[in-house]
Design an enzyme around this catalytic site. Structure first.
Site, short mmCIF file in Angstrom:
data_model
loop_
_atom_site.label_atom_id
_atom_site.label_comp_id
_atom_site.label_asym_id
_atom_site.label_seq_id
_atom_site.Cartn_x
_atom_site.Cartn_y
_atom_site.Cartn_z
N GLY A 12 0.81 -1.32 0.16
CA GLY A 12 0.06 0.11 0.01
C GLY A 12 0.71 1.25 -0.01
O GLY A 12 1.95 1.19 -0.16
N ALA A 14 1.94 3.04 2.50
CA ALA A 14 3.18 3.07 3.40
C ALA A 14 4.21 1.95 2.90
O ALA A 14 5.52 2.34 3.16
CB ALA A 14 2.50 2.61 5.03
N GLY A 15 4.00 0.96 2.63
CA GLY A 15 4.89 -0.09 1.91
C GLY A 15 5.71 0.54 0.86
O GLY A 15 6.87 0.33 0.97
N PHE A 114 -12.17 19.64 5.03
CA PHE A 114 -12.30 18.44 5.83
C PHE A 114 -12.78 18.43 7.15
O PHE A 114 -12.11 19.76 7.95
CB PHE A 114 -10.94 17.21 5.52
CG PHE A 114 -11.12 16.20 4.68
CD1 PHE A 114 -11.49 16.21 3.39
CD2 PHE A 114 -11.44 14.89 5.27
CE1 PHE A 114 -11.79 15.44 2.51
CE2 PHE A 114 -11.46 13.75 4.26
CZ PHE A 114 -12.01 13.92 3.07
N GLN A 227 -12.40 3.70 14.43
CA GLN A 227 -13.22 4.87 13.93
C GLN A 227 -14.41 4.31 12.93
O GLN A 227 -14.40 3.47 12.24
CB GLN A 227 -12.28 5.77 12.98
CG GLN A 227 -12.99 6.88 12.29
CD GLN A 227 -12.06 7.85 11.81
OE1 GLN A 227 -11.67 7.55 10.62
NE2 GLN A 227 -11.91 9.02 12.42
N HIS A 229 -16.88 5.79 10.41
CA HIS A 229 -17.04 6.84 9.50
C HIS A 229 -18.50 7.23 9.42
O HIS A 229 -19.53 6.64 9.39
CB HIS A 229 -16.74 6.45 8.21
CG HIS A 229 -16.40 7.54 7.29
ND1 HIS A 229 -17.75 8.37 6.74
CD2 HIS A 229 -15.24 8.40 6.92
CE1 HIS A 229 -17.07 9.33 5.87
NE2 HIS A 229 -15.61 9.31 5.97
N LEU A 239 -18.02 3.35 1.45
CA LEU A 239 -17.69 4.48 1.75
C LEU A 239 -18.27 5.68 0.77
O LEU A 239 -18.16 5.68 -0.23
CB LEU A 239 -16.36 5.16 2.22
CG LEU A 239 -16.11 6.25 2.48
CD1 LEU A 239 -15.98 6.51 3.99
CD2 LEU A 239 -14.56 6.74 2.25
N GLU A 242 -15.87 11.92 2.89
CA GLU A 242 -16.19 13.09 3.80
C GLU A 242 -15.90 14.53 3.06
O GLU A 242 -16.30 15.32 3.20
CB GLU A 242 -14.94 13.18 4.90
CG GLU A 242 -15.36 14.38 5.84
CD GLU A 242 -14.31 14.15 7.15
OE1 GLU A 242 -14.54 13.17 7.71
OE2 GLU A 242 -13.41 15.00 7.33
N ARG A 273 -15.05 13.26 13.19
CA ARG A 273 -15.81 12.15 12.73
C ARG A 273 -16.57 11.47 13.88
O ARG A 273 -17.61 10.87 13.82
CB ARG A 273 -14.94 11.04 12.11
CG ARG A 273 -14.35 11.44 10.70
CD ARG A 273 -13.67 10.46 10.12
NE ARG A 273 -13.34 11.05 8.68
CZ ARG A 273 -12.55 10.36 7.77
NH1 ARG A 273 -12.07 9.32 8.11
NH2 ARG A 273 -12.45 11.03 6.47
N HIS A 337 -14.79 1.95 9.71
CA HIS A 337 -13.61 2.60 8.82
C HIS A 337 -12.15 2.33 9.19
O HIS A 337 -11.51 2.17 7.94
CB HIS A 337 -14.02 3.93 8.71
CG HIS A 337 -13.37 4.75 7.47
ND1 HIS A 337 -13.41 4.44 6.16
CD2 HIS A 337 -12.63 5.79 7.51
CE1 HIS A 337 -12.60 5.21 5.52
NE2 HIS A 337 -12.09 6.24 6.41
N GLU A 361 -1.35 2.11 8.41
CA GLU A 361 -2.66 1.83 9.35
C GLU A 361 -2.38 0.74 10.23
O GLU A 361 -2.70 0.78 11.17
CB GLU A 361 -3.78 1.49 8.32
CG GLU A 361 -5.12 1.32 9.40
CD GLU A 361 -6.40 1.45 8.47
OE1 GLU A 361 -6.21 1.97 7.33
OE2 GLU A 361 -7.36 1.02 9.06
N ARG A 372 -9.19 9.73 14.30
CA ARG A 372 -8.01 10.31 13.40
C ARG A 372 -9.02 11.36 12.43
O ARG A 372 -10.19 11.20 12.34
CB ARG A 372 -7.77 9.36 12.48
CG ARG A 372 -7.34 9.57 10.97
CD ARG A 372 -6.68 8.51 10.26
NE ARG A 372 -7.99 7.70 9.49
CZ ARG A 372 -8.43 8.09 8.43
NH1 ARG A 372 -8.09 9.20 7.84
NH2 ARG A 372 -9.29 7.29 7.89
N SER A 377 -4.56 10.24 7.43
CA SER A 377 -3.97 8.80 7.24
C SER A 377 -3.21 8.61 5.93
O SER A 377 -2.09 7.98 6.08
CB SER A 377 -5.21 7.52 7.27
OG SER A 377 -4.66 6.38 6.92
N LEU A 378 -3.57 9.15 4.93
CA LEU A 378 -2.62 9.06 3.77
C LEU A 378 -1.46 9.83 4.01
O LEU A 378 -0.14 9.25 3.73
CB LEU A 378 -3.27 9.70 2.40
CG LEU A 378 -4.49 9.06 1.78
CD1 LEU A 378 -5.00 9.76 0.66
CD2 LEU A 378 -4.55 7.62 1.77
#
Ligand SMILES: Cc1cc2nc3c(=O)[nH]c(=O)nc-3n(C[C@H](O)[C@H](O)[C@H](O)COP(=O)(O)OP(=O)(O)OC[C@H]3O[C@@H](n4cnc5c(N)ncnc54)[C@H](O)[C@@H]3O)c2cc1C
Length: 559
Positions: A12, A14-15, A114, A227, A229, A239, A242, A273, A337, A361, A372, A377-378
């Site tokens: 993803g 992060a990886g 946001f 969380q 959402h 989803l 937001e 949220r 979420h 995550e 959060r 998160s991204l």
């Protein structure tokens, strides 16, 4: 057996960000992923990524304060400062790699508002920001020659002398089991959403990374913080970003009232949220919902804005609920979420287990605390993915490989054969167990919680663990045995679920997403601390760590 300096589990954001930075720092890097890299859940991220850019009159301190307040003062402020300070450079770096962020009328990078933030600082690519970022990073790691073990499933982390030295991995195509030896392992296996049913998460988000690390004694932290959402589609739980509310959509109850004025008069639909989800649930519980939902109204945004910025959610609403968002409001409800908790890691990704890093995550660097903020998160995946990669590439220079061989995986081969040999008589397939687990978690660890409910969840988790002993795998084949994979994932889900429920029972206060009807107030005197769970021979062990406070003392949180 395969050898690499740095082995990254998960492709993803992060990886892949970790892979890119470790490779650029000169390490021999490999990524293993159970799905093709661009099918990772990061691909589904819609709304955007936060950064406070000073040349736009924003200040990273303000972003940090909003994040601290959003976390209900549970986030570690030193880590939040790192994330918010480095956010601007990270977004610009992504733009330079080729991410085509939306631009404003002047041609500058555009932002949208946001939740929980006083400034519009969310950079976005329509409503498919994650996809845009993920594809660009994939191009970059291919260009750098990172080795990718694609559709390989990690079964176990290998520990020698207390250090993480590699992983046992199954090649899904052939069913063969291999050892990958590494001088450092970065866990970036994403979230655990599917421990709850329904969830906005992809079916692959089964907490494997949490389970893998927990199994070798890495502590997990803040697991009770789950969380919900505010806007997930009725029924399927898909989803609705937001970004819709950020761009001006309203929430309405059955009386046509914008009910958020009662709960968050200043920020309205753009409160945090946890606050919006609780408000919706209260409206529904008090009889002002419609069929277990409230309504998200986008009609007044106009066709042009929806087509330009929210086209994906128009399609989702049509395909999954047969709702035309140009002419009808969308029925939505709070839905599972995101996991704020995860493997305890510091700002360089280091976990308490030597040789093991965690980012994204699956990790808890403690930047999200009790709740959060959308689009943080991204940012977390990129900033801490990059930092983990840089640190690991440097650390491996003074490390040599452990003494392993292909035979190190023999016990795993036997274990899997044992699982396949379970008789059909009396054994259930993974599906029934997974369903029972998910429903119990959604019933007992959702927006409102209480002791009896969480105890019921713990009991259900232990029952599922017991039933799992005789789980039946119908497909005995070697090639793409998805039946076996789903069954293996279930074990990670059960571990993840148990740490969530136990942490929830432990925290006898209400903070962020953890709102207890039997302990309705926040209790800073006793609970300004993190709950950690660690696996021991005597079962799960609870521990605590104080919250790190730099600038911002806890205060009453209202929006
Ligand atoms: C629908 C949706 C929309 C979202 N929108 C936003 C948004 O707009 N802004 C925002 O900031 N956040 C958003 N989020 C949250 C954010 O997208 C995620 O938290 C983030 O993308 C997670 O990235 P990751 O790299 O940690 O993990 P993932 O992207 O989930 O990747 C996990 C990787 O681990 C691999 N893996 C897992 N288990 C194994 C195993 N056993 N063996 C081998 N490989 C394994 C997978 O193959 C995958 O490559 C959204 C989340 C969802 C679900």
């Amino acid at each position: 057996m395969f050898d690499h300096d740095v082995l990254i589990i998960g492709a993803g954001l992060a990886g892949m960000r970790a892979a890119l930075s470790a490779r650029q720092a000169g390490a021999d890097v490999a990524v293993v992923t159970k799905v093709h890299p661009v099918r990772s859940h990061s691909n589904a991220a819609q709304g955007g990524i936060n950064a406070a850019l000073s040349d736009r009159g924003d200040d990273w301190h303000d972003h940090a304060y909003d994040t601290v307040k959003g976390s209900d003062f549970l986030g570690d402020q030193d880590a939040i400062e790192v994330m918010c300070r480095e956010a601007g450079d990270e977004v610009i770096a992504m733009e330079h790699y080729g991410v085509t962020f939306n631009r404003d009328e002047e041609g500058k990078l555009g932002t949208r508002a946001f939740g929980g933030q006083r400034q519009a600082r969310t950079f976005f690519v329509a409503d498919f920001t994650g996809q845009a970022l993920l594809h660009v990073l994939y191009e970059q790691i291919m260009k750098e020659g990172v080795r990718i073990y694609e559709e390989w499933f990690v079964l176990r982390l290998i520990v020698e002398d207390g250090k993480c030295v590699g992983a046992v991995v199954m090649e899904i195509r052939s069913g063969e089991i291999h050892v990958i030896r590494a001088k450092a392992v970065i866990m970036a296996a994403g979230g655990l959403g599917r421990v709850f049913e329904p969830s906005t998460n992809a079916l692959i988000c089964t907490g494997d990374g949490t389970g893998l690390a927990y199994q070798i004694g890495a502590p997990v932290m803040d697991m009770e913080m789950v969380q919900y959402h505010p806007t997930t589609l009725k029924g399927s739980g898909v989803l609705i970003t937001e970004g819709a509310r950020g761009d001006g959509a309203y929430l309405l109850n059955s009386e046509g009232d914008r009910f958020m004025k009662t709960y968050a008069p200043n920020m309205m639909e753009l409160a945090s949220r946890d606050v919006v989800s609780r408000s919706e649930q209260t409206e529904i519980d008090e009889g002002r919902g419609i069929d277990g939902c409230v309504l998200l109204d986008c009609r007044h945004l106009g066709e042009r804005m929806i087509r330009e910025r929210l086209s994906q959610i128009a399609e989702i609403a049509k395909d999954f609920a047969n709702v035309d968002i140009f002419t009808e409001p969308i029925p939505i409800q709070p839905g599972m979420h995101y996991a704020m908790g995860g493997i305890k890691a510091d700002v360089d990704g280091l976990t308490p287990v030597p040789g093991l890093y965690a980012a994204g995550e699956v990790a808890c660097v403690s930047v999200h605390g009790g709740n959060r903020l959308g689009a943080n998160s991204l940012l977390d995946t990129l900033v801490f993915g990059r930092r983990s990669g840089v640190h690991a590439a440097d650390a491996v220079k003074s490390v040599s490989h452990a003494n392993l061989s292909d035979a190190s995986a023999d016990e795993d081969r036997n274990r899997l054969q044992g699982l396949l040999d379970n008789p059909e008589d009396g054994g259930e397939m993974f599906g029934a167990l997974r369903h029972d687990l998910g429903q119990s978690m959604d019933k007992n660890l959702a927006v409102y919680r209480h002791q009896a409910g969480m105890e019921e969840a713990v009991e259900k988790i232990r029952e599922v663990r017991e039933r799992y002993r005789s789980v039946y795998v119908a497909d005995k084949g070697k090639t793409f045995n998805t039946n076996l994979i789903f069954t293996l994932e279930l074990e990670f889900m059960v571990d993840s679920a148990e740490t969530i429920a136990l942490s929830g029972l432990e925290r006898t206060e209400s903070r962020g997403a953890h709102t207890r009807t039997d302990h309705p107030d926040r209790d800073d005197e006793n609970w300004l601390k993190h709950v950690l769970v660690k696996k021991t021979d005597d079962g799960p062990q609870i521990d605590y760590l104080p919250v790190v406070i730099t600038e911002w003392q806890p205060e009453v949180r209202s929006y």
